[in-house]
Every structure is written in C-alpha cells, then in structure tokens.
Design an enzyme around this catalytic site. Structure first.
Site, mmCIF file in Angstrom:
data_model
loop_
_atom_site.group_PDB
_atom_site.id
_atom_site.type_symbol
_atom_site.label_atom_id
_atom_site.label_comp_id
_atom_site.label_asym_id
_atom_site.label_seq_id
_atom_site.Cartn_x
_atom_site.Cartn_y
_atom_site.Cartn_z
ATOM 1 N N GLU A 101 -7.051 -14.783 -8.097
ATOM 2 C CA GLU A 101 -6.186 -14.905 -9.396
ATOM 3 C C GLU A 101 -4.573 -14.881 -9.111
ATOM 4 O O GLU A 101 -4.156 -14.288 -8.175
ATOM 5 C CB GLU A 101 -6.641 -13.547 -9.921
ATOM 6 C CG GLU A 101 -8.012 -13.325 -10.503
ATOM 7 C CD GLU A 101 -8.490 -12.045 -11.182
ATOM 8 O OE1 GLU A 101 -9.756 -11.838 -11.200
ATOM 9 O OE2 GLU A 101 -7.545 -11.197 -11.326
ATOM 10 N N CYS A 114 2.590 -12.929 -10.089
ATOM 11 C CA CYS A 114 1.818 -12.099 -9.375
ATOM 12 C C CYS A 114 0.795 -12.612 -8.433
ATOM 13 O O CYS A 114 -0.062 -13.390 -9.031
ATOM 14 C CB CYS A 114 1.116 -11.012 -10.196
ATOM 15 S SG CYS A 114 0.371 -9.748 -9.144
ATOM 16 N N CYS A 121 -11.006 -7.643 -1.043
ATOM 17 C CA CYS A 121 -10.119 -6.470 -0.459
ATOM 18 C C CYS A 121 -10.760 -5.440 0.199
ATOM 19 O O CYS A 121 -11.798 -4.963 0.020
ATOM 20 C CB CYS A 121 -8.909 -5.839 -1.709
ATOM 21 S SG CYS A 121 -7.857 -4.735 -0.889
ATOM 22 N N CYS A 125 -10.174 0.435 -3.381
ATOM 23 C CA CYS A 125 -9.458 1.825 -4.226
ATOM 24 C C CYS A 125 -10.549 1.759 -5.448
ATOM 25 O O CYS A 125 -11.070 0.771 -5.949
ATOM 26 C CB CYS A 125 -8.092 1.273 -4.620
ATOM 27 S SG CYS A 125 -7.017 1.256 -3.363
ATOM 28 N N CYS A 128 -9.991 -0.395 -8.767
ATOM 29 C CA CYS A 128 -9.504 -1.760 -8.689
ATOM 30 C C CYS A 128 -11.187 -2.473 -8.683
ATOM 31 O O CYS A 128 -11.623 -2.594 -7.567
ATOM 32 C CB CYS A 128 -8.813 -1.952 -7.244
ATOM 33 S SG CYS A 128 -8.323 -3.608 -7.047
ATOM 34 N N GLY A 166 -5.967 -8.235 -2.795
ATOM 35 C CA GLY A 166 -5.621 -8.095 -1.340
ATOM 36 C C GLY A 166 -4.714 -7.158 -1.076
ATOM 37 O O GLY A 166 -4.002 -6.770 -1.936
ATOM 38 N N GLU A 167 -4.628 -6.706 0.064
ATOM 39 C CA GLU A 167 -3.572 -5.799 0.584
ATOM 40 C C GLU A 167 -2.499 -6.476 1.544
ATOM 41 O O GLU A 167 -3.048 -6.803 2.409
ATOM 42 C CB GLU A 167 -4.218 -4.561 1.614
ATOM 43 C CG GLU A 167 -3.486 -3.817 2.255
ATOM 44 C CD GLU A 167 -2.003 -3.226 1.690
ATOM 45 O OE1 GLU A 167 -1.149 -3.408 2.279
ATOM 46 O OE2 GLU A 167 -2.163 -2.416 0.563
ATOM 47 N N SER A 198 3.799 -5.206 -2.286
ATOM 48 C CA SER A 198 3.035 -3.750 -2.419
ATOM 49 C C SER A 198 2.147 -3.486 -1.550
ATOM 50 O O SER A 198 2.076 -4.307 -0.385
ATOM 51 C CB SER A 198 2.252 -4.116 -3.589
ATOM 52 O OG SER A 198 1.124 -4.736 -3.409
ATOM 53 N N SER A 220 1.613 1.923 -3.356
ATOM 54 C CA SER A 220 0.644 2.270 -4.398
ATOM 55 C C SER A 220 0.303 3.863 -4.148
ATOM 56 O O SER A 220 -0.024 3.920 -2.936
ATOM 57 C CB SER A 220 -0.639 1.680 -4.326
ATOM 58 O OG SER A 220 -0.411 0.034 -4.313
ATOM 59 N N HIS A 222 -0.290 6.632 -6.943
ATOM 60 C CA HIS A 222 -1.611 6.841 -7.883
ATOM 61 C C HIS A 222 -1.892 8.607 -7.731
ATOM 62 O O HIS A 222 -2.426 8.825 -8.961
ATOM 63 C CB HIS A 222 -2.629 6.175 -7.767
ATOM 64 C CG HIS A 222 -2.319 4.423 -7.654
ATOM 65 N ND1 HIS A 222 -1.494 3.956 -8.577
ATOM 66 C CD2 HIS A 222 -2.539 3.657 -6.992
ATOM 67 C CE1 HIS A 222 -1.380 2.716 -8.309
ATOM 68 N NE2 HIS A 222 -2.012 2.372 -7.197
ATOM 69 N N HIS A 296 -6.218 -0.206 -16.500
ATOM 70 C CA HIS A 296 -7.141 -1.254 -17.382
ATOM 71 C C HIS A 296 -8.606 -1.141 -16.613
ATOM 72 O O HIS A 296 -8.697 -0.958 -15.577
ATOM 73 C CB HIS A 296 -6.480 -2.769 -17.100
ATOM 74 C CG HIS A 296 -5.369 -3.045 -17.412
ATOM 75 N ND1 HIS A 296 -4.507 -3.833 -16.646
ATOM 76 C CD2 HIS A 296 -4.625 -2.657 -18.528
ATOM 77 C CE1 HIS A 296 -3.321 -3.927 -17.542
ATOM 78 N NE2 HIS A 296 -3.435 -3.330 -18.843
ATOM 79 N N CYS A 339 -6.843 -6.577 -12.358
ATOM 80 C CA CYS A 339 -6.997 -7.282 -11.140
ATOM 81 C C CYS A 339 -8.498 -7.307 -10.660
ATOM 82 O O CYS A 339 -8.974 -6.624 -10.454
ATOM 83 C CB CYS A 339 -5.917 -6.946 -10.110
ATOM 84 S SG CYS A 339 -5.743 -7.949 -8.646
#
Length: 352
Positions: A101, A114, A121, A125, A128, A166-167, A198, A220, A222, A296, A339
């Site tokens: 995406e 983005c 990934c 997480c 996610c 992805g990271e 990120s 990140s 959180h 989200h 995402c």
C-alpha cells in the site's frame, strides 16, 4: 513431428533504483560514453519517464542497445481507494501475487506520500494489520521508488514518509539507497528535510541509519513502559525503548534534522497522566517531538481507541512540560484507514 522452437524470453533488468555509480557501470558495459550515465539519471529521476524510447537525447542505436537488456521498471498501481477528505490509498503489485500500500495525503499546500518498504512485516505489532500478514520479502529501491514515480499525483508531492507496510530498518540497504536517490543532486535533488523514516528500533541498523543518513527519524513508541510496550511490540525485547533513546541522545537534533516519536493512543491503556509523566521522564533533555495518533481498528484485535478529550489532555501535559506534541489528523476514515487492511483484503479476494 518436429516441434517449433519457442522464442527465448529475455529477462531485462530494471534501471529504476540504480545509483549514478551503477548507471555508469551500465553504460560502460554497453560501450556508451560515460556522460550517458548522468543522462539516464536525469530521465529516470528528474523527468521520470516510463520507457527507454522517451530518452530522446540518446541515439536510436544506443536506445535499442539499452532496451535489449534493460527496462525502466515502472509499474502502475492496480487498485485504489479514494476518501472524501482527499486521501488516496493505492495498491501496487509485489512478489508472489502480494500487494503493498501507498497512501497519498494532501493537506493544503502540503502533499505527503506514505510508502511501504516490505511485503508484510516481521515485527508483528499487536495493533498492526500488516504484521498479521507475516513477512513475504523486501522491496528493492526500485520497488519503493516506483510507488513515487508511478503515482498519478507524483508532481504534487512535498514530503515522503516511510511509515507504510514493513519495518524500514529491517530493509536498511534498500531504504538507504532510496534516500540517497531522493536527495542526491543527480537524483530527485530533494532536501533530506522532506523525508522521514520510521522505526520500532532495530539494533545496529538504527545506528547505521543515524550515522549515514541526514533524513528525519521517527520512533514508534506507543508505550513508555517496558512490559506494556513488549506486549504491544515484540521488537521491544531485542531493542528496548530505553536503549533506543540512549542511542538517540548521541546525535544532534537541534538543527535541521528532526527526531520524533509516534504514539498511538489506546483508551484507558496508555493515555492517562501516568503515561504523560513517564514519557516526560524518558525524553527529558532529548530534542524531539511527539505525534499522538488515533487508533484505527483492525479485525480480531480488541484494543480500544482513545477519545478526543484524553488525547488533548495528554498533548497539553506533554507540551506544558517542554515536549512539542501534536495530535495527528485522522485521514481516510471512510476507506481502509489502518495500514495493511486494503492489501489484506485484496490478497484474500475480498470486496472493497
């Protein structure tokens, strides 16, 4: 019976994603003048052409020679979703019938893209959807740049954020190469201030990025608490937040380069004054900012979203204690905002 011989299929290499040094190797191998490499870079990254035939300052013979072994490598998006707020989420094809995406986010004079850097990934997480897909491969620099160059709105872009699927530090070579092409005078010639990468924090690789790249970094977070962050983000085990912050303290963020922390607010979980105090304690003395993000929802994950009042209270507390804090505007709420939702739906042949 004599069968007809099938014509040999020639697999051509992609030019998109090659650095100037690599383009010099390409033209040298084809017996072209050395200055042709800069011409190729200009066509690829400044003019962003789609085919070798468009490289009109190359002789027809050289274009034919180049086309025998190479192609530009642009692939258009296969699908998109458009939000009433102007946000557009695109799907680009990737390996093994998977998709990644890319999200175009217009905001007055600013237009941010983005981008994704992996198919799926490894970080997994809890909050996610991409992590629920598993990991299927890294994108090349060409694949990442394709999300920019093949974008219908490419000419409107002002900023790039590596905050898609992805990271980035888990695909550090391709991300670093992409950033080089975006900022080099022979490439896109963008200021590093227009690019933010990120990371959850990957030992060794985050340090390499900080040492070698002038682009902005966004961590990140959180949760500021080890045990809770570990539950939300398994990567906390390999590189705890405390270790990440200690690493960041070794770098200068008082000038153009910026350090920020991404913080998804979960209602009643990480948005109370307790968390505000702990964030202030951890970030004391570090030049940085915090971006608060609305959660989200994703299927199968029972995490509550924070309400506006609690987010505003947390923002005001952090700001009052010297940490510039903003609440990121929630975009694309009427489409698959989180995402990984759109690519998961596509891969599962679901209607969207």
């Amino acid at each position: 019976m004599i069968s007809e011989k099938q014509p040999e299929v020639v697999q051509r290499s992609k030019l998109l994603g090659l650095t100037l040094t690599e383009l010099k190797t390409v033209v040298s191998g084809l017996g072209m003048p050395a200055f042709t490499a800069k011409q190729l870079a200009q066509w690829l990254y400044e003019k962003r052409i789609a085919s070798i035939d468009e490289m009109t300052n190359l002789s027809k013979q050289n274009r034919q020679k180049l086309a025998e072994r190479y192609e530009v490598g642009l692939m258009p998006p296969t699908d998109c979703q458009r939000s009433k707020d102007g946000t557009i989420k695109y799907l680009f094809p990737a390996c093994d019938n998977k998709y990644v995406e890319t999200v175009f986010i217009p905001d007055h004079e600013r237009a941010t893209l983005c981008v994704s850097c992996q198919v799926g990934c490894k970080m997994n997480c809890l909050f996610c959807q991409t992590g629920k897909q598993g990991w299927h491969g890294n994108l090349s620099a060409g694949d990442i740049l394709n999300q920019i160059c093949a974008l219908p709105e490419a000419d409107r872009l002002t900023n790039i954020v590596f905050m898609g699927q992805g990271e980035p530090m888990d695909n550090i070579d391709a991300v670093m190469r992409t950033c080089e092409i975006l900022t080099a005078d022979w490439g896109f010639a963008w200021s590093p201030k227009r690019i933010t990468v990120s990371s959850v924090g990957i030992k060794g690789k985050l340090k390499r990025f900080l040492d070698e790249s002038p682009c902005h970094i966004a961590i990140s977070m959180h949760s500021p608490l080890h045990e809770q962050r570990l539950q939300l983000m398994p990567a906390e085990k390999a590189m705890p937040l405390e270790e990440t912050i200690n690493l960041l303290r070794q770098y200068d963020f008082t000038h153009q380069r910026r350090c920020s922390f991404e913080y998804i607010c979960f209602g009643g979980m990480n948005d109370s004054p307790l968390y505000g105090r702990e964030i202030v304690r951890r970030l004391e003395g570090l030049e940085c900012r915090v971006n608060l993000i609305r959660f989200h929802e994703i299927p199968g994950v029972d995490l509550p979203g924070s309400d506006e009042h609690r987010m505003e209270a947390l923002r005001d507390y952090l700001t009052a204690h010297g940490i510039t804090t903003t609440i990121r505007a929630s975009r694309g709420q009427d489409i698959f905002a989180a995402c990984g939702l759109l690519s998961t739906a596509k891969q599962n042949n679901e209607t969207f």
